[in-house]
Write a protein that holds these residues in place. Structure first.
Motif, PDB file in Angstrom:
ATOM      1  N   TYR A  41     -16.166  18.942  67.977  1.00  0.00           N
ATOM      2  CA  TYR A  41     -17.632  18.922  68.013  1.00  0.00           C
ATOM      3  C   TYR A  41     -18.228  20.189  67.428  1.00  0.00           C
ATOM      4  O   TYR A  41     -17.799  21.300  67.734  1.00  0.00           O
ATOM      5  CB  TYR A  41     -18.127  18.755  69.453  1.00  0.00           C
ATOM      6  N   ARG A  42     -19.208  19.997  66.563  1.00  0.00           N
ATOM      7  CA  ARG A  42     -20.048  21.094  66.072  1.00  0.00           C
ATOM      8  C   ARG A  42     -21.484  20.605  66.091  1.00  0.00           C
ATOM      9  O   ARG A  42     -21.779  19.522  65.599  1.00  0.00           O
ATOM     10  CB  ARG A  42     -19.647  21.509  64.646  1.00  0.00           C
ATOM     11  N   ARG A  43     -22.358  21.414  66.659  1.00  0.00           N
ATOM     12  CA  ARG A  43     -23.756  21.000  66.761  1.00  0.00           C
ATOM     13  C   ARG A  43     -24.368  20.876  65.377  1.00  0.00           C
ATOM     14  O   ARG A  43     -24.310  21.816  64.575  1.00  0.00           O
ATOM     15  CB  ARG A  43     -24.549  22.021  67.573  1.00  0.00           C
ATOM     16  N   PRO A  44     -24.966  19.737  65.053  1.00  0.00           N
ATOM     17  CA  PRO A  44     -25.597  19.569  63.737  1.00  0.00           C
ATOM     18  C   PRO A  44     -26.777  20.519  63.568  1.00  0.00           C
ATOM     19  O   PRO A  44     -27.445  20.891  64.542  1.00  0.00           O
ATOM     20  CB  PRO A  44     -26.063  18.103  63.752  1.00  0.00           C
ATOM     21  N   GLN A 314     -25.491  14.756  74.902  1.00  0.00           N
ATOM     22  CA  GLN A 314     -25.172  13.366  74.588  1.00  0.00           C
ATOM     23  C   GLN A 314     -24.477  13.261  73.238  1.00  0.00           C
ATOM     24  O   GLN A 314     -23.581  12.437  73.051  1.00  0.00           O
ATOM     25  CB  GLN A 314     -26.453  12.526  74.599  1.00  0.00           C
ATOM     26  N   MET A 315     -24.856  14.125  72.294  1.00  0.00           N
ATOM     27  CA  MET A 315     -24.158  14.189  71.009  1.00  0.00           C
ATOM     28  C   MET A 315     -22.704  14.595  71.208  1.00  0.00           C
ATOM     29  O   MET A 315     -21.786  14.002  70.626  1.00  0.00           O
ATOM     30  CB  MET A 315     -24.830  15.218  70.095  1.00  0.00           C
ATOM     31  N   TYR A 391     -31.194  13.502  68.818  1.00  0.00           N
ATOM     32  CA  TYR A 391     -31.307  14.947  69.016  1.00  0.00           C
ATOM     33  C   TYR A 391     -32.344  15.550  68.079  1.00  0.00           C
ATOM     34  O   TYR A 391     -33.240  16.299  68.507  1.00  0.00           O
ATOM     35  CB  TYR A 391     -29.942  15.595  68.790  1.00  0.00           C
ATOM     36  N   ARG A 392     -32.235  15.215  66.794  1.00  0.00           N
ATOM     37  CA  ARG A 392     -33.186  15.769  65.832  1.00  0.00           C
ATOM     38  C   ARG A 392     -34.607  15.280  66.111  1.00  0.00           C
ATOM     39  O   ARG A 392     -35.576  16.033  65.971  1.00  0.00           O
ATOM     40  CB  ARG A 392     -32.749  15.392  64.416  1.00  0.00           C
ATOM     41  N   GLY A 393     -34.739  14.016  66.522  1.00  0.00           N
ATOM     42  CA  GLY A 393     -36.062  13.501  66.873  1.00  0.00           C
ATOM     43  C   GLY A 393     -36.632  14.200  68.093  1.00  0.00           C
ATOM     44  O   GLY A 393     -37.839  14.477  68.155  1.00  0.00           O
ATOM     45  N   ALA A 397     -40.102  16.325  68.204  1.00  0.00           N
ATOM     46  CA  ALA A 397     -41.134  16.020  69.199  1.00  0.00           C
ATOM     47  C   ALA A 397     -41.476  17.257  70.030  1.00  0.00           C
ATOM     48  O   ALA A 397     -42.643  17.462  70.402  1.00  0.00           O
ATOM     49  CB  ALA A 397     -40.670  14.883  70.109  1.00  0.00           C
ATOM     50  N   ALA A 398     -40.468  18.088  70.314  1.00  0.00           N
ATOM     51  CA  ALA A 398     -40.717  19.313  71.073  1.00  0.00           C
ATOM     52  C   ALA A 398     -41.637  20.255  70.304  1.00  0.00           C
ATOM     53  O   ALA A 398     -42.572  20.843  70.870  1.00  0.00           O
ATOM     54  CB  ALA A 398     -39.389  20.008  71.383  1.00  0.00           C
TER      55      ALA A 398
END
Length: 501
Positions: A41-44, A314-315, A391-393, A397-398
């Motif tokens: 896993y690597r965070r996008p 969750q990713m 995640y990107r969405g 939104a944040a």
């Protein structure tokens, strides 16, 4: 026990023990040095602006150590908030539900991790029987003596995690548990901001009640003057009717506010886990203090917003699930061993001559499954891509939430200044219009319009104060309320008597 027991002398027992230890040692070495299939896993990456669009025109920079932490509501300087906000963590049922879900997710991690270790067991049995014997046709039977039999056996089984399927499952469940923990933080923050919003709405309602009560008192005095003039015949009867109608409308609005106030009190009670009839909040028209809330820099949202942490974890869980699906392409191996005693009759069960043991190994590999494994891997990869998009969405939104809050706070501050001046002018205009009416230079309709303008302007100013407070609460919530992703994995693990923590 696997296979047919083999009876051996004492030397065989030592040999079986040596073989079992060697098999376990080799398997353990293989697992420890084994690979884990599937992607690590690597965070996008996500596009993060250098600063908020609204920030340069909003306020001067504020030191980061002023960022709300923990009990963020104390900045509003409202005793009701100080009293009730801590109860949300203890008694709010939405928070309690999220906490229970988190506890279940933590337990699933423990279940998954247990598959890395051997399973040990012990079993024993005993039986007693007697049979009859005799000559056929003689009609005479003889009973054999009662015989007993028994066994005592220990067994061990283990499926070495050669391809990392179990470790990927642990990784998946651990990320899921962290997502549940962040969901708990998000639920807590949401319920706390909902409580702050309800308290602000209640305070504004009380302020509106005071405003309308003052207006009713003023309209009552106006009506008394107009009614006396009407009885004296110096004004038209329509002026009296206009003044009376104006008073009755104000009285109606004042009564209607009682419904709103009751509903806000009921909502507050539920948010702190009480029945509505259990909570009574005295009238208080003092509005909370408007705090100065530093927004920080956009990158801090990635660490401080629990909903972003949920999406990120969750990713990670979805990524680990790919490795679990890929591991299905590889053979599975399981080892088993048993060691014990078996004897009939039961006497002398633990004698060396009654020793039995067995070793076994199973290897299985799917040769053809009509594309089932391929489909499972493809589904897992698609789930991961969906988690990345979510995640990107969530991050986008944040940023939108914070920009909206900053815009509202900046623009409403300007509007509040204008409305303060408008209230002064409307109050002065209402006094002048009524004086002119008394002087006979204007009719009462002119005075009534000026009075209605004063009331509506004061109510609008109060509404803007309310919205500024609500935007401040929203900004605190949208910047994480002092929460940090560093807290993941360090939440309490037991419920108190009344709820969470």
């Amino acid at each position: 026990m696997v296979g047919k027991p083999a009876v051996e002398p004492i030397g065989g027992k030592r040999m079986s023990t040596i073989l079992l230890r060697n098999a376990l040692a080799v398997a353990l070495a293989t697992v420890l040095g084994g690979c884990m299939v599937g992607p690590d896993y690597r965070r996008p990456d996500v596009t993060v602006p250098a600063q908020y669009k609204e920030l340069p025109g909003w306020a001067a920079a504020t030191p980061a150590d002023d960022t709300p932490k923990g009990d963020w509501w104390v900045a509003f300087n409202d005793p009701l908030l100080d009293e009730l906000e801590p109860q949300v963590v203890v008694s709010n049922q939405t928070v309690a539900k999220s906490y229970a879900n988190y506890q279940a997710a933590v337990a699933e991690v423990q279940v998954a991790r247990s598959a890395l270790f051997p399973t040990l067991g012990i079993s024993g049995s005993a039986s007693k029987q007697r049979s009859a014997a005799g000559n056929a046709g003689s009609g005479v039977e003889h009973l054999h003596p009662i015989s007993t039999a028994g066994s005592l056996e220990g067994n061990v089984s283990w499926a070495p995690d050669l391809w990392g399927k179990v470790r990927r499952t642990v990784e998946e469940n651990k990320a899921t548990a962290q997502a549940s923990q962040a969901t708990l933080a998000n639920a807590t923050l949401s319920e706390q901001t909902a409580l702050a919003t309800a308290v602000i709405d209640l305070r504004v309602t009380d302020a509106n009640i005071d405003l309308l009560q003052k207006t009713v008192d003023a309209y009552t005095a106006y009506l008394r003057v107009v009614d006396n003039q009407g009885k004296a015949g110096t004004v038209a009867p329509s002026d009296v009717i206009t003044a009376r109608t104006q008073l009755e409308n104000a009285q109606s609005k004042l009564i209607a506010l009682g419904v709103s106030r009751a509903q806000y009190v009921h909502a507050i009670a539920v948010l702190v886990g009480k029945n509505p009839e259990e909570l009574d909040i005295p009238h208080n028209a003092r509005l909370p203090t408007l705090p100065q809330v530093p927004a920080g820099v956009p990158t801090t949202l990635l660490q401080r917003r629990p909903d972003i942490a949920v999406a990120e974890r969750q990713m990670a869980s979805a990524n680990a699930a790919i490795g679990v699906a890929v591991a299905a392409y590889y053979p599975s191996i399981s080892l088993s061993a048993a060691d014990g005693f078996s004897q009939s009759p039961l006497a002398g069960l633990l004698h060396v001559a009654n020793h039995v043991w067995s070793l076994g190994a199973d290897v299985s590999e799917t040769v053809f499954d009509a594309g089932a494994r391929h489909g499972q891997v493809a589904a897992a990869r698609a789930d991961y891509e969906a988690a990345v998009a979510n995640y990107r969405g969530t991050v986008l939104a944040a940023f939108q939430n914070v920009e909206d809050d900053l815009s509202g706070i900046r623009i409403l501050a300007q509007q509040a200044q204008v409305l303060d001046a408008a209230v002064k002018d409307a109050t002065r205009g209402s006094q002048i219009a009524f004086n002119e009416y008394n002087a006979g230079t204007v009719d009462y309709t002119t005075a009534a319009v000026a009075q209605a303008t004063q009331l509506s302007t004061e109510q609008e100013a109060l509404s803007v104060q309310q919205q500024r407070l609500l935007d401040a609460v929203s900004l605190i919530g949208d910047t994480g309320g002092g929460w940090s992703a560093d807290a993941l994995g360090h939440a309490p693990v037991a419920l108190s008597r009344n709820g969470v923590r």
